[in-house]
Scaffold this active site. Structure first.
Site, PDB file in Angstrom:
ATOM      1  CG  ASP A  81     -10.802   1.257  -6.939  1.00  0.00           C
ATOM      2  OD1 ASP A  81     -10.877   2.175  -7.773  1.00  0.00           O
ATOM      3  OD2 ASP A  81     -10.217   1.364  -5.835  1.00  0.00           O
ATOM      4  CG  ASP A 103      -5.260   2.660 -13.464  1.00  0.00           C
ATOM      5  OD1 ASP A 103      -4.752   3.354 -14.365  1.00  0.00           O
ATOM      6  OD2 ASP A 103      -4.901   2.713 -12.274  1.00  0.00           O
ATOM      7  CD  GLU A 133      -5.643   6.906 -12.587  1.00  0.00           C
ATOM      8  OE1 GLU A 133      -6.292   6.098 -11.897  1.00  0.00           O
ATOM      9  OE2 GLU A 133      -4.458   7.212 -12.346  1.00  0.00           O
ATOM     10  CG  HIS A 207      -9.277   7.399  -7.922  1.00  0.00           C
ATOM     11  ND1 HIS A 207      -9.173   6.034  -7.861  1.00  0.00           N
ATOM     12  CD2 HIS A 207     -10.143   7.649  -8.928  1.00  0.00           C
ATOM     13  CE1 HIS A 207      -9.925   5.485  -8.790  1.00  0.00           C
ATOM     14  NE2 HIS A 207     -10.522   6.442  -9.459  1.00  0.00           N
TER      15      HIS A 207
HETATM   16  P1  13P Z   1      -7.866   6.610  -0.296  1.00  0.00           P
HETATM   17  O1  13P Z   1      -6.642   5.755  -0.150  1.00  0.00           O
HETATM   18  O2  13P Z   1      -7.544   8.051  -0.124  1.00  0.00           O
HETATM   19  O3  13P Z   1      -8.973   6.159   0.581  1.00  0.00           O
HETATM   20  O4  13P Z   1      -8.370   6.464  -1.811  1.00  0.00           O
HETATM   21  C1  13P Z   1      -9.080   5.330  -2.239  1.00  0.00           C
HETATM   22  C2  13P Z   1      -9.208   5.271  -3.711  1.00  0.00           C
HETATM   23  O5  13P Z   1      -9.043   6.242  -4.409  1.00  0.00           O
HETATM   24  C3  13P Z   1      -9.570   3.970  -4.312  1.00  0.00           C
HETATM   25  O6  13P Z   1      -9.445   3.970  -5.689  1.00  0.00           O
END
Ligand code: 13P
Length: 285
Positions: A81, A103, A133, A207
Site C-alpha cells: 500500500d 504512489d 494514484e 482509499h
Molecule cells: P482508512 O484510513 O480510511 O481506513 O483508509 C485506509 C487506506 O486507504 C489505506 O490505503
C-alpha cells in the site's frame, strides 16, 4: 490461494462488486482478515504499508502473508500500500508480493507517469500487478500526509491519459475520501467516480473508506469502485477491544488473552465490510 491484484480485480469487475483491501500490521490482524474472508467465502486483499513493513520486517510480513494465502481457501492478493520509495517497491516484488502500489501522486502529472511507468515495466516483467494514484487523497496513511489544502480531485481526462501511458492495472482516485478519522461526514463525488470509470479501462480504487457511510460505499461500487481500502476501522476495533479488556481485567498479563478477543472483534469488523462491498460468496476455486 495467492493471486495477483489484476486477477482479483478483474473478477470483481466482471461480477460488479468491490474487493476489500485491509491493512495488516501484525499476525492477529492477518488472521482476523483471513478468517472473515474464509467464513464468508470472499476474495480479499491483504495490504501492508511501508510503515507496517518497517515495524514488522519485510520477511515477516511476506512470510505471514504468503502462508495465510496458502492456508486459506479463498483468493488472496498480497499488496504493498502506498509505495513511495523505489527500493521498497522492488524489495516487495522480490519477497513475493503479488501486487504493489506506486504512489507518485505528489508529483506533477508527467513525473507521476514516468515514475509509475518504471515500476510497471519491472513489476509486469515478473507477473506482479500495479496500482497507482492520480489526484491527491487527503489525510495521513503512515508516511504519506496530504493536508486539506493540498487535496486535488482526480480529473477524468487526465486519468485516461495516465492509465494509457502507464499501463497500470488499477487506479486509486481522489473523490472526497481521506485516510484516518473523519471530522464530519465525508462528501464523496459519486458522479466523478462514474466519469472516471467511463474514461479508463482499469478497475478503480477507493482509499480512505473507513467511516464512509455504507450507502455511499454501495453507491461508489455501483459506479465502478472495485477495491475498497480499510485500515482505520480495524485499528479502532483493535484499540477499543484491547482497552476494554485490560480495563476489565487489569491483572491479566497473558498476551493471548489480551489479543484474542481483539482478533475476534477485528474479524467481525472485516465481515461487516465484506458484506457491504458485495464480495461475500464471490470466492472462486
Ligand atoms: P482508512 O484510513 O480510511 O481506513 O483508509 C485506509 C487506506 O486507504 C489505506 O490505503
Amino acid at each position: 490461494m495467492l493471486v495477483t491484484g489484476k486477477e482479483i480485480l478483474a473478477h470483481a469487475d466482471e461480477h460488479g462488486y468491490a474487493v476489500g483491501a485491509f491493512n495488516i500490521n501484525n499476525m492477529e490482524i492477518i488472521q482476523a482478515i483471513a478468517k472473515a474472508a474464509e467464513d464468508l467465502q470472499a476474495p480479499v486483499i491483504l495490504q501492508a504499508s511501508q510503515g507496517a513493513i518497517k515495524y514488522a520486517g519485510i520477511d515477516y510480513v511476506a512470510a505471514l502473508g504468503k502462508l495465510v494465502a496458502e492456508r486459506t481457501a479463498v483468493p488472496i492478493a498480497l499488496h504493498l500500500d502506498h509505495g513511495t520509495d523505489f527500493e521498497e517497491i522492488i524489495k516487495c516484488i522480490r519477497y513475493g508480493f503479488s501486487s504493489v502500489m506506486i504512489d507518485a501522486s505528489k508529483y506533477p502529472l508527467e513525473e507521476n507517469i514516468a515514475r509509475t511507468k518504471d515500476i510497471v515495466r519491472i513489476a509486469h516483467s515478473v507477473g506482479v500487478s500495479v496500482e497507482a494514484e492520480l489526484g491527491k487523497i487527503g489525510g495521513t496513511e503512515d508516511q504519506v500526509h496530504v493536508s486539506d489544502a493540498e487535496v486535488t480531485y482526480t480529473d477524468p481526462e487526465e486519468a485516461r491519459i495516465f492509465v494509457e501511458e502507464t499501463g497500470i492495472d488499477s487506479l486509486a482516485i481522489a473523490v472526497g475520501t481521506a485516510h484516518g478519522i473523519y471530522k464530519g461526514e465525508p462528501k464523496v463525488d459519486l458522479d466523478r467516480i462514474a466519469e472516471i470509470d467511463a474514461a479508463v479501462s482499469v478497475p478503480l480504487v477507493l482509499h480512505g473508506s473507513s467511516g464512509v457511510p455504507y450507502d455511499t460505499l454501495r453507491n461508489a461500487v455501483a459506479r465502478g469502485i472495485r477495491k475498497i481500502n480499510i485500515d482505520t476501522d480495524i485499528r479502532a476495533t483493535f484499540a477499543r477491544t484491547v482497552g476494554a479488556f485490560t480495563k476489565e481485567h487489569p491483572e491479566e498479563i497473558d498476551p493471548r488473552k489480551i489479543l484474542g478477543p481483539a482478533r475476534e472483534a477485528m474479524s467481525e469488523t472485516v465481515k461487516e465490510k465484506i458484506q457491504v462491498f458485495g464480495s461475500n460468496g464471490k470466492a472462486w476455486k
